[in-house]
Design a protein around this motif. Structure first.
Motif, PDB file in Angstrom:
ATOM      1  N   ARG A 184       2.212   9.043 -12.456  1.00 26.23           N
ATOM      2  CA  ARG A 184       2.682   8.569 -10.811  1.00 26.23           C
ATOM      3  C   ARG A 184       1.504   8.869 -10.169  1.00 26.23           C
ATOM      4  NH1 ARG A 184       7.434  12.162 -11.114  1.00 26.23           N
ATOM      5  NH2 ARG A 184       6.201  13.036  -9.344  1.00 26.23           N
ATOM      6  N   HIS A 185       0.612   9.747 -10.239  1.00 26.42           N
ATOM      7  CA  HIS A 185      -0.408  10.175  -9.474  1.00 26.42           C
ATOM      8  C   HIS A 185      -1.537   8.757  -9.838  1.00 26.42           C
ATOM      9  CE1 HIS A 185      -3.769  11.852  -7.538  1.00 26.42           C
ATOM     10  NE2 HIS A 185      -4.396  11.915  -8.438  1.00 26.42           N
ATOM     11  N   SER A 186      -1.740   8.464 -11.028  1.00 31.37           N
ATOM     12  CA  SER A 186      -2.579   7.497 -11.150  1.00 31.37           C
ATOM     13  C   SER A 186      -2.166   5.994 -10.458  1.00 31.37           C
ATOM     14  CB  SER A 186      -2.582   7.350 -12.822  1.00 31.37           C
ATOM     15  OG  SER A 186      -3.610   6.343 -13.054  1.00 31.37           O
ATOM     16  N   MET A 187      -0.918   5.884 -10.617  1.00 29.87           N
ATOM     17  CA  MET A 187      -0.291   4.601 -10.328  1.00 29.87           C
ATOM     18  C   MET A 187      -0.621   4.676  -8.703  1.00 29.87           C
ATOM     19  SD  MET A 187       2.828   3.293 -12.466  1.00 29.87           S
ATOM     20  CE  MET A 187       3.675   4.685 -12.262  1.00 29.87           C
ATOM     21  N   ALA A 188      -0.375   5.899  -8.024  1.00 28.41           N
ATOM     22  CA  ALA A 188      -0.272   6.030  -6.512  1.00 28.41           C
ATOM     23  C   ALA A 188      -2.116   5.820  -5.946  1.00 28.41           C
ATOM     24  CB  ALA A 188       0.135   7.421  -6.190  1.00 28.41           C
ATOM     25  N   LEU A 189      -2.691   6.363  -6.628  1.00 32.07           N
ATOM     26  CA  LEU A 189      -4.203   6.037  -6.280  1.00 32.07           C
ATOM     27  C   LEU A 189      -4.517   4.683  -6.570  1.00 32.07           C
ATOM     28  CD1 LEU A 189      -6.588   7.765  -5.784  1.00 32.07           C
ATOM     29  CD2 LEU A 189      -7.166   7.850  -8.272  1.00 32.07           C
ATOM     30  N   GLU A 190      -4.431   4.036  -7.511  1.00 34.36           N
ATOM     31  CA  GLU A 190      -4.183   2.548  -7.579  1.00 34.36           C
ATOM     32  C   GLU A 190      -3.757   1.709  -6.253  1.00 34.36           C
ATOM     33  OE1 GLU A 190      -3.151  -1.318 -10.395  1.00 34.36           O
ATOM     34  OE2 GLU A 190      -3.435   0.698 -11.472  1.00 34.36           O
ATOM     35  N   LEU A 191      -2.541   2.205  -5.986  1.00 35.57           N
ATOM     36  CA  LEU A 191      -1.698   1.386  -4.833  1.00 35.57           C
ATOM     37  C   LEU A 191      -2.484   1.659  -3.538  1.00 35.57           C
ATOM     38  CD1 LEU A 191       0.497  -0.072  -3.974  1.00 35.57           C
ATOM     39  CD2 LEU A 191       1.884   2.048  -3.823  1.00 35.57           C
ATOM     40  N   PHE A 192      -2.930   3.073  -3.624  1.00 34.87           N
ATOM     41  CA  PHE A 192      -3.646   3.533  -2.319  1.00 34.87           C
ATOM     42  C   PHE A 192      -4.972   2.810  -1.932  1.00 34.87           C
ATOM     43  CE2 PHE A 192      -5.825   6.786   0.348  1.00 34.87           C
ATOM     44  CZ  PHE A 192      -4.998   6.673   1.406  1.00 34.87           C
ATOM     45  N   VAL A 193      -5.797   2.582  -3.099  1.00 35.71           N
ATOM     46  CA  VAL A 193      -7.074   1.838  -3.150  1.00 35.71           C
ATOM     47  C   VAL A 193      -6.445   0.412  -2.473  1.00 35.71           C
ATOM     48  CG1 VAL A 193      -9.006   1.028  -4.259  1.00 35.71           C
ATOM     49  CG2 VAL A 193      -8.352   3.543  -4.507  1.00 35.71           C
ATOM     50  N   GLU A 194      -5.836  -0.251  -3.219  1.00 33.92           N
ATOM     51  CA  GLU A 194      -5.292  -1.759  -2.903  1.00 33.92           C
ATOM     52  C   GLU A 194      -4.974  -1.706  -1.353  1.00 33.92           C
ATOM     53  OE1 GLU A 194      -5.468  -4.393  -4.385  1.00 33.92           O
ATOM     54  OE2 GLU A 194      -6.437  -3.672  -6.136  1.00 33.92           O
TER      55      GLU A 194
ATOM     56  N   TYR B  17       7.764  -5.926  -9.124  1.00 31.79           N
ATOM     57  CA  TYR B  17       8.841  -6.553  -8.281  1.00 31.79           C
ATOM     58  C   TYR B  17       8.704  -5.829  -7.029  1.00 31.79           C
ATOM     59  CZ  TYR B  17      10.881  -8.404 -12.649  1.00 31.79           C
ATOM     60  OH  TYR B  17      11.057  -8.696 -13.672  1.00 31.79           O
ATOM     61  N   GLU B  18       9.078  -6.604  -5.934  1.00 25.94           N
ATOM     62  CA  GLU B  18       8.868  -5.908  -4.663  1.00 25.94           C
ATOM     63  C   GLU B  18       9.758  -4.701  -4.394  1.00 25.94           C
ATOM     64  OE1 GLU B  18       9.607  -7.377  -0.040  1.00 25.94           O
ATOM     65  OE2 GLU B  18      10.024  -8.704  -1.574  1.00 25.94           O
ATOM     66  N   ASP B  19      11.006  -4.447  -4.818  1.00 26.53           N
ATOM     67  CA  ASP B  19      11.447  -3.240  -4.934  1.00 26.53           C
ATOM     68  C   ASP B  19      10.839  -2.071  -5.462  1.00 26.53           C
ATOM     69  OD1 ASP B  19      12.342  -4.512  -7.317  1.00 26.53           O
ATOM     70  OD2 ASP B  19      14.255  -3.384  -7.585  1.00 26.53           O
ATOM     71  N   ILE B  20      10.028  -2.271  -6.660  1.00 31.48           N
ATOM     72  CA  ILE B  20       9.406  -1.234  -7.272  1.00 31.48           C
ATOM     73  C   ILE B  20       8.285  -0.828  -6.364  1.00 31.48           C
ATOM     74  CG2 ILE B  20       8.079  -0.671  -9.202  1.00 31.48           C
ATOM     75  CD1 ILE B  20       9.940  -2.404 -10.949  1.00 31.48           C
ATOM     76  N   LEU B  21       7.689  -1.938  -5.866  1.00 24.28           N
ATOM     77  CA  LEU B  21       6.308  -1.618  -4.967  1.00 24.28           C
ATOM     78  C   LEU B  21       6.845  -0.914  -3.764  1.00 24.28           C
ATOM     79  CD1 LEU B  21       3.570  -2.226  -4.215  1.00 24.28           C
ATOM     80  CD2 LEU B  21       4.279  -4.328  -3.112  1.00 24.28           C
ATOM     81  N   ILE B  22       8.067  -1.181  -3.105  1.00 22.19           N
ATOM     82  CA  ILE B  22       8.645  -0.436  -1.920  1.00 22.19           C
ATOM     83  C   ILE B  22       8.795   1.126  -2.371  1.00 22.19           C
ATOM     84  CG2 ILE B  22      10.377  -0.147  -0.281  1.00 22.19           C
ATOM     85  CD1 ILE B  22       8.614  -2.558   0.205  1.00 22.19           C
ATOM     86  N   LYS B  23       9.349   1.219  -3.722  1.00 22.87           N
ATOM     87  CA  LYS B  23       9.550   2.387  -3.958  1.00 22.87           C
ATOM     88  C   LYS B  23       8.440   3.249  -3.900  1.00 22.87           C
ATOM     89  CE  LYS B  23      12.256   4.650  -7.689  1.00 22.87           C
ATOM     90  NZ  LYS B  23      13.002   4.559  -8.752  1.00 22.87           N
ATOM     91  N   ARG B  24       7.273   2.678  -4.709  1.00 26.01           N
ATOM     92  CA  ARG B  24       6.136   3.514  -4.643  1.00 26.01           C
ATOM     93  C   ARG B  24       5.327   3.685  -3.394  1.00 26.01           C
ATOM     94  NH1 ARG B  24       3.227   0.340 -10.031  1.00 26.01           N
ATOM     95  NH2 ARG B  24       4.806   0.852 -11.643  1.00 26.01           N
ATOM     96  N   LEU B  25       5.466   2.780  -2.502  1.00 21.39           N
ATOM     97  CA  LEU B  25       5.037   2.802  -1.231  1.00 21.39           C
ATOM     98  C   LEU B  25       5.568   3.884  -0.632  1.00 21.39           C
ATOM     99  CD1 LEU B  25       4.561  -0.734  -0.141  1.00 21.39           C
ATOM    100  CD2 LEU B  25       2.740   0.865  -0.186  1.00 21.39           C
ATOM    101  N   ASN B  26       6.988   4.219  -1.026  1.00 22.33           N
ATOM    102  CA  ASN B  26       7.688   5.296  -0.004  1.00 22.33           C
ATOM    103  C   ASN B  26       7.372   6.501  -0.553  1.00 22.33           C
ATOM    104  OD1 ASN B  26       9.208   3.718   1.825  1.00 22.33           O
ATOM    105  ND2 ASN B  26      10.587   3.113   0.146  1.00 22.33           N
ATOM    106  N   SER B  27       7.036   6.631  -1.722  1.00 26.54           N
ATOM    107  CA  SER B  27       6.547   7.992  -2.464  1.00 26.54           C
ATOM    108  C   SER B  27       5.203   8.242  -2.582  1.00 26.54           C
ATOM    109  CB  SER B  27       7.171   8.076  -3.781  1.00 26.54           C
ATOM    110  OG  SER B  27       6.883   7.169  -4.680  1.00 26.54           O
ATOM    111  N   LEU B  28       4.438   7.279  -1.961  1.00 28.12           N
ATOM    112  CA  LEU B  28       3.036   7.234  -2.053  1.00 28.12           C
ATOM    113  C   LEU B  28       2.276   8.604  -1.655  1.00 28.12           C
ATOM    114  CD1 LEU B  28       0.219   5.327  -2.539  1.00 28.12           C
ATOM    115  CD2 LEU B  28       0.370   5.006  -0.151  1.00 28.12           C
TER     116      LEU B  28
ATOM    117  N   LEU C 112       1.950  -7.325  -3.030  1.00 25.05           N
ATOM    118  CA  LEU C 112       2.616  -7.826  -4.068  1.00 25.05           C
ATOM    119  C   LEU C 112       1.757  -9.071  -4.819  1.00 25.05           C
ATOM    120  CD1 LEU C 112       4.928  -7.388  -5.858  1.00 25.05           C
ATOM    121  CD2 LEU C 112       6.234  -8.884  -4.351  1.00 25.05           C
ATOM    122  N   LYS C 113       1.202  -9.826  -3.889  1.00 25.34           N
ATOM    123  CA  LYS C 113       0.594 -10.963  -4.655  1.00 25.34           C
ATOM    124  C   LYS C 113      -0.616 -10.561  -5.416  1.00 25.34           C
ATOM    125  CE  LYS C 113       2.203 -14.626  -1.580  1.00 25.34           C
ATOM    126  NZ  LYS C 113       1.677 -15.533  -0.311  1.00 25.34           N
ATOM    127  N   ARG C 114      -1.313  -9.379  -4.740  1.00 21.26           N
ATOM    128  CA  ARG C 114      -2.427  -8.659  -5.394  1.00 21.26           C
ATOM    129  C   ARG C 114      -2.378  -8.114  -6.401  1.00 21.26           C
ATOM    130  NH1 ARG C 114      -6.911  -5.802  -1.557  1.00 21.26           N
ATOM    131  NH2 ARG C 114      -7.040  -7.371   0.035  1.00 21.26           N
TER     132      ARG C 114
END
Length: 165
Positions: free
Chosen positions: A98-108, A2-13, A156-158
């Motif tokens: 959290r580190h693993s998810m942040a790394l994946e998000l950062f690469v995306e 969800y978008e709010d989860i993505l924003i939360k992860r981006l904020n704590s990236l 989010l689409k990715r």
């Protein structure tokens, strides 16, 4: 996702991405030390105060009476330690996850097309406010807001495409 989860992860990236492995390592070391402490403490508690034989000389008559349920006490302490160790394990798993998810998000985020990758990088990784982002990118603040919003939608689409695969 969800978008709010993505924003939360981006904020704590940045914080999640730069979590030092020392943090997880320290938790694991503390957990192992606590397990050793548990064994030592329970042995001390039992053998010091509640061992079945207090003295080796059978002619000693100074043994005082009184019964205490040491087994219940040891079980209670052991369960408390087990709960404590489980919490430490959960904290360690959470940090590593959290580190693993942040790394994946950062690469995306880095693999997105321009200007979205740069804007999201400045906003969420560098933690700059909109005034600074607009000054660095030579865009108006309203353009920055729109493009960042569009970048989050693309991100989010990715993730949705990845979930479908």
């Amino acid at each position: 996702m969800y978008e709010d989860i993505l924003i939360k992860r981006l904020n704590s990236l940045y914080m999640d991405l730069t979590c030092k492995s020392e943090e997880a390592e320290n938790l694991v070391n503390f957990m192992c030390t606590s397990l050793d402490d548990k064994r030592t403490f329970l042995k001390d508690l039992y053998y010091r105060d509640h061992a079945p034989v207090k003295v080796l000389n059978p002619s000693y008559t100074g043994v005082k009476g009184g019964k205490k349920d040491i087994e219940a006490e040891i079980i209670s302490i052991s369960e408390g330690y087990d709960s404590f160790i489980k919490k430490l394990g959960n904290q360690t798993s959470d940090i590593l996850s959290r580190h693993s998810m942040a790394l994946e998000l950062f690469v995306e985020l880095l693999s997105m097309p321009e200007p979205y990758s740069r804007l999201l990088y400045l906003r969420y990784f560098k933690g700059l406010d909109m005034d600074e982002v607009s000054r660095i990118t030579f865009m108006s603040k309203s353009s920055c807001y729109r493009k960042i919003e569009k970048g989050v939608e693309l991100l989010l689409k990715r993730y949705m495409l990845k979930d479908e695969e």
